[in-house]
Design a protein around this motif. Structure first.
Motif: not given
Length: 101
Positions: A69-70, A72-75, A95, A97
């Motif tokens: 995800a990247s 903000f908010p993470p997509r 990030t 996950r």
């Protein structure tokens, strides 16, 4: 092999940087094997799939055992042949996950 956890062999490969091409630094936030941050250079023509492969290599997880995800908010950032430049990921934080099966 059956019974072998997904993290037993990552199967990815670390990126190779071509210093003659434009590049950027991306902050990789890894969750496995331990939470850590890595600043990693990529060429702008590297793909999202290359990022997945690099993270698989450094984390030891298979590419299907995590997602990215990247923003903000993470997509969600699914694997694709889109380039870092095309996805506007220059200087981004990405990030990892871990997918729970």
């Amino acid at each position: 092999p059956p019974g072998v956890p997904a993290f037993a062999a990552g199967g990815g490969k670390e990126v190779i940087i071509d210093d003659a091409k434009p590049k950027t630094t991306i902050m990789l936030v890894l969750q496995h094997p331990a939470r850590r941050r890595i600043k990693q250079e990529f060429n702008l023509d590297h793909t999202v799939e290359d990022i997945y492969s690099h993270i698989a290599a450094v984390s030891g997880l298979k590419k299907d055992a995590f997602n990215l995800a990247s923003g903000f908010p993470p997509r969600p950032l699914p694997p694709s042949s889109a380039t870092i430049k095309g996805k506007k990921l220059m200087g981004a934080a990405i990030t990892q996950r871990v997918v729970r099966h």
